[in-house]
Design an enzyme around this catalytic site. Structure first.
Site, PDB file in Angstrom:
ATOM      1  CG  HIS A 196     -17.528 -15.782 -23.417  1.00  0.00           C
ATOM      2  ND1 HIS A 196     -17.783 -15.633 -24.846  1.00  0.00           N
ATOM      3  CD2 HIS A 196     -16.327 -15.573 -23.415  1.00  0.00           C
ATOM      4  CE1 HIS A 196     -16.679 -15.191 -25.466  1.00  0.00           C
ATOM      5  NE2 HIS A 196     -15.818 -14.818 -24.381  1.00  0.00           N
ATOM      6  CD  GLU A 197     -14.704 -15.509 -19.673  1.00  0.00           C
ATOM      7  OE1 GLU A 197     -13.610 -16.130 -20.052  1.00  0.00           O
ATOM      8  OE2 GLU A 197     -15.089 -14.237 -20.590  1.00  0.00           O
ATOM      9  CG  HIS A 242     -12.111 -18.324 -23.425  1.00  0.00           C
ATOM     10  ND1 HIS A 242     -11.847 -18.461 -24.897  1.00  0.00           N
ATOM     11  CD2 HIS A 242     -12.874 -17.382 -23.172  1.00  0.00           C
ATOM     12  CE1 HIS A 242     -12.333 -17.412 -25.255  1.00  0.00           C
ATOM     13  NE2 HIS A 242     -13.115 -16.749 -24.356  1.00  0.00           N
TER      14      HIS A 242
END
Length: 367
Positions: free
Chosen positions: A24-25, A28
């Site tokens: 997920h990170e 980003h």
């Protein structure tokens, strides 16, 4: 339960959560870098630093509280001092479309992870399909009246070959209450029987009663592995991810409508228990579980709740419509409300998790 069980459960939980947070990170992070935005910190976990290093402009760290992670970008905080030289690479100076892309990248990465995992699992292990073997026949049903028995195997409906229980159910539902010519195999004998479905009730995946055409037969637990090529695996992985996404959205809607009780929710403790159970079944089951939770995490993060990715996207959409960003005080107030909602939700799920651990107890949080 012994120490080894808890150790296995916690190690499986850390693996599952670690993979999901990292992916997920990373979404980003990579899109921010691609947009030439300076990333100051990439952290797995919250709170004080446990371990880390710095490379270029970015500090990479593992923090003490492993229930999440974050990517901190230059200019992301409205009160942060950004020099004129740094402004070009700050998050706040980017066009709204770029900021939205950076935020969207996290949940989308979780969807991509699920699709990749399902594709690999389906390509190498095939797809598990329930056979058309009949385990039992409902008393008084059209199937019983037509002479069907436990142990019979449906091989065709109206001349169309049927090999899976899903195909059988879909065909019956599609034909409604119109007569069907069903071919069954009973031992070495093949029989054709005419059956007219009736409108009955069955349980949905959410344990709701739904009206649907039925003939009154129950599936056995028999299954076979359907081998497929990589292209088919990709197609089925998209279908599986879409099905899980729709299911997760439906659960959220049903909770808001109060059609589902809040005691169906689970938190970190339940995820840890389930991760341990899947690990006991084997590595493939644990990997499949990671994909399932990854879809749930993506949907959760896209909810339009301030402080979640979906909340930021909502602010960006408003900014795109108005042609200007919302005021800082309005955003801060909305984020406080969002944080309060999340804290209440966390209280519910931890309560549910704890109640599930107590012998003979079930959470009673139905609204």
């Amino acid at each position: 339960m012994d120490i080894a069980y808890y150790a296995r459960m916690m190690s499986s939980f850390i693996v599952v959560l670690g993979v999901l947070i990292f992916v997920h990170e990373l979404g980003h992070f990579l899109v921010a870098k691609w947009m030439h935005v300076t990333v100051l910190r990439f952290s797995l976990g919250f709170g004080p630093k446990l371990w880390g290093f710095t490379r270029g402009d970015t500090e990479y760290r593992i923090s003490w509280i492993p229930l999440g992670g974050y990517v901190k970008m230059l200019g992301e905080d409205s009160e942060e001092d950004v020099t004129p030289e740094q402004m070009e690479r700050s998050f706040s100076s980017q066009r709204v479309g770029k900021r939205m892309a950076i935020v969207m990248a996290g949940p989308l990465s979780n969807f991509v992870l699920a699709i990749v995992i399902f594709t690999l699992l389906f390509a190498f292990s095939g797809i598990r399909e329930i056979t058309t073997d009949i385990a039992s026949v409902t008393q008084g049903s059209p199937a019983e009246k037509a002479g069907l028995k436990a142990g019979d195997k449906v091989i065709a409906i109206d001349g169309k070959p049927i090999s899976t229980w899903y195909e059988l159910s879909e065909t019956v539902e599609a034909r409604g209450e119109h007569p069907l010519l069903i071919r069954i195999q009973r031992g070495t004998e093949t029989l054709d029987v005419a059956i007219t479905p009736y409108m009955g009730e069955k349980e949905s995946e959410l344990k709701e009663k739904i009206k649907t055409p039925l003939i009154g037969v129950v599936a056995s637990s028999n299954y076979f592995i359907k081998k497929i090529n990589p292209l088919e695996a990709g197609y089925y992985s998209l279908l599986q991810t879409w099905h899980l996404t729709k299911f997760s959205i439906t659960v959220v809607i049903k909770l808001i409508q109060r059609a589902l009780p809040f005691n169906v929710l689970g938190g970190p403790i339940l995820i840890a228990q389930m991760a341990g159970q899947q690990a006991e079944k084997g590595l493939l089951e644990l990997i499949n579980f990671i994909a399932l939770i990854s879809v749930n995490l993506a949907v959760l993060n896209l909810l339009p709740i301030p402080i979640l990715d979906g909340g930021h996207i909502m602010f960006f959409l408003v900014e795109a419509v108005l042609g200007r960003p919302l005021g800082v005080k309005k955003i801060e107030m909305a984020q406080k409300v969002g944080m309060l909602l999340l804290l209440v939700l966390m209280a519910f799920v931890f309560y549910n998790d704890i109640m599930r651990l107590l012998p003979g107890q079930k959470p009673q949080l139905s609204p």
